[in-house]
Write a protein that holds these residues in place. Structure first.
Motif, short mmCIF file in Angstrom:
data_model
loop_
_atom_site.label_atom_id
_atom_site.label_comp_id
_atom_site.label_asym_id
_atom_site.label_seq_id
_atom_site.Cartn_x
_atom_site.Cartn_y
_atom_site.Cartn_z
N TRP A 105 -6.43 81.71 -35.40
CA TRP A 105 -5.78 82.08 -34.14
C TRP A 105 -4.67 81.09 -33.78
N ALA A 106 -4.97 79.79 -33.91
CA ALA A 106 -3.98 78.78 -33.57
C ALA A 106 -2.78 78.84 -34.52
N GLU A 107 -3.04 79.06 -35.80
CA GLU A 107 -1.96 79.16 -36.78
C GLU A 107 -1.07 80.38 -36.49
N GLU A 108 -1.69 81.48 -36.15
CA GLU A 108 -0.92 82.68 -35.81
C GLU A 108 -0.04 82.43 -34.60
N ALA A 109 -0.56 81.74 -33.59
CA ALA A 109 0.22 81.44 -32.40
C ALA A 109 1.40 80.53 -32.73
N ALA A 110 1.16 79.51 -33.56
CA ALA A 110 2.22 78.58 -33.92
C ALA A 110 3.30 79.27 -34.75
N LEU A 111 2.90 80.10 -35.70
CA LEU A 111 3.86 80.78 -36.56
C LEU A 111 4.67 81.81 -35.76
N ALA A 112 4.03 82.48 -34.80
CA ALA A 112 4.76 83.43 -33.96
C ALA A 112 5.81 82.70 -33.13
N ALA A 113 5.45 81.54 -32.59
CA ALA A 113 6.41 80.76 -31.81
C ALA A 113 7.53 80.26 -32.70
N LEU A 114 7.19 79.86 -33.93
CA LEU A 114 8.21 79.38 -34.86
C LEU A 114 9.19 80.49 -35.22
N ALA A 115 8.68 81.69 -35.41
CA ALA A 115 9.56 82.81 -35.74
C ALA A 115 10.52 83.11 -34.59
N THR A 116 10.03 82.99 -33.38
CA THR A 116 10.88 83.26 -32.21
C THR A 116 11.91 82.16 -32.00
N ALA A 117 11.51 80.91 -32.29
CA ALA A 117 12.39 79.76 -32.02
C ALA A 117 13.16 79.33 -33.26
N GLY A 118 13.17 80.16 -34.30
CA GLY A 118 13.75 79.75 -35.57
C GLY A 118 15.19 79.28 -35.51
N GLY A 119 15.99 79.83 -34.61
CA GLY A 119 17.40 79.45 -34.55
C GLY A 119 17.71 78.34 -33.58
N LEU A 120 16.71 77.79 -32.93
CA LEU A 120 16.92 76.75 -31.93
C LEU A 120 17.00 75.36 -32.58
N PRO A 121 17.56 74.38 -31.87
CA PRO A 121 17.57 73.00 -32.38
C PRO A 121 16.14 72.50 -32.61
N VAL A 122 16.01 71.48 -33.43
CA VAL A 122 14.69 71.02 -33.85
C VAL A 122 13.83 70.60 -32.67
N ALA A 123 14.41 69.97 -31.65
CA ALA A 123 13.60 69.54 -30.50
C ALA A 123 13.01 70.74 -29.77
N GLU A 124 13.80 71.78 -29.60
CA GLU A 124 13.31 72.98 -28.91
C GLU A 124 12.29 73.73 -29.77
N ARG A 125 12.51 73.72 -31.08
CA ARG A 125 11.52 74.35 -31.96
C ARG A 125 10.18 73.63 -31.87
N ALA A 126 10.24 72.31 -31.86
CA ALA A 126 9.01 71.52 -31.80
C ALA A 126 8.25 71.78 -30.50
N VAL A 127 8.97 71.84 -29.40
CA VAL A 127 8.33 72.12 -28.11
C VAL A 127 7.69 73.49 -28.13
N ALA A 128 8.40 74.49 -28.66
CA ALA A 128 7.88 75.86 -28.69
C ALA A 128 6.63 75.95 -29.56
N VAL A 129 6.68 75.36 -30.75
CA VAL A 129 5.55 75.49 -31.68
C VAL A 129 4.34 74.72 -31.17
N PHE A 130 4.52 73.47 -30.77
CA PHE A 130 3.37 72.70 -30.32
C PHE A 130 2.84 73.21 -28.99
N GLY A 131 3.74 73.73 -28.15
CA GLY A 131 3.29 74.33 -26.91
C GLY A 131 2.41 75.53 -27.17
N ALA A 132 2.83 76.38 -28.11
CA ALA A 132 2.05 77.58 -28.45
C ALA A 132 0.72 77.20 -29.08
#
Length: 216
Positions: free
Chosen positions: A82-109
């Motif tokens: 479940w956690a991996e699915e949430a992180a990967l979904a956030a990563l897919a959504t934030a794929g075009g963002l700068p690394v800092a924003e991607r990190a916040v999105a993935v770890f937040g999810a």
């Protein structure tokens, strides 16, 4: 090893044997989440108590599992999935963002999924620890998957010019170990911080690792 001892056949109540098996397994896992992740915890739960919580018989339990450890192992894998699915979904959504924003999105999810249900948090970071060599191997294997994911994202950041080119596996292993340790301590109430503060600190650490342009 988890697995049925007897294969059901035929239909009953409009449902196939496979559907009934899946339903029984889900009810046992739901009961395990309730008892292992809450009170009384894995070590103080009996097969009889689990069956009572699931509303099923001990005979049905032993058709699905061999031991309570098998239930805990299945729950640990499910919670990680479940956690991996949430992180990967956030990563897919934030794929075009700068690394800092991607990190916040993935770890937040990831953190929101793991901590959204305190029972999941406890199974992932408390109840699984020290149960048996088999479960320790499983725990470390799942941690290695998170290390692989982090290394893949570090490689992507290097390609984008957002991170120093170097081997990140050792740093990733240290970081994931830190994530597990910090969330464990937070779950136990040993860290005086909100979840947002914990995530923000982890992101700062990660960005510091990626921004180190003087590899040793």
């Amino acid at each position: 090893m988890a697995g049925r001892l007897k294969q059901p056949t035929g239909r009953y109540g409009g449902r196939s044997a496979e559907e009934r098996q899946a339903e029984r397994r889900r009810r046992f896992l739901d009961a395990g989440l309730q008892l292992f992740g809450g009170e009384p915890g894995y070590r103080n739960t009996t097969v009889a108590a689990l069956c009572e919580a699931a509303g099923l018989s001990s005979r049905q339990f032993y058709e699905e599992f061999r031991t309570l450890e098998d239930v805990l192992a299945a729950l640990h894998l499910q919670v990680n999935d479940w956690a991996e699915e949430a992180a990967l979904a956030a990563l897919a959504t934030a794929g075009g963002l700068p690394v800092a924003e991607r990190a916040v999105a993935v770890f937040g999810a990831y953190a929101a999924d793991v901590t959204g249900d305190p029972r999941r948090l406890r199974i992932t970071f408390v109840e699984i620890i020290g149960v048996s060599p088999r479960l320790e191997e499983q725990r470390l294997a799942r941690r290695a998957r998170w290390v692989d994911l982090l290394c893949a994202e570090a490689a992507a950041a290097v390609e984008r010019g957002e991170a120093a080119p170097r081997d990140y596996r050792l740093a990733a292993a240290a970081f994931i170990g830190g994530v597990n340790g910090l969330l464990h301590d937070w779950a136990e109430g040993w860290v005086d911080a909100t979840l947002d503060q914990v995530v923000a600190e982890l992101v700062r650490i990660l960005l510091g690792i990626l921004g180190d342009r003087h590899p040793r």
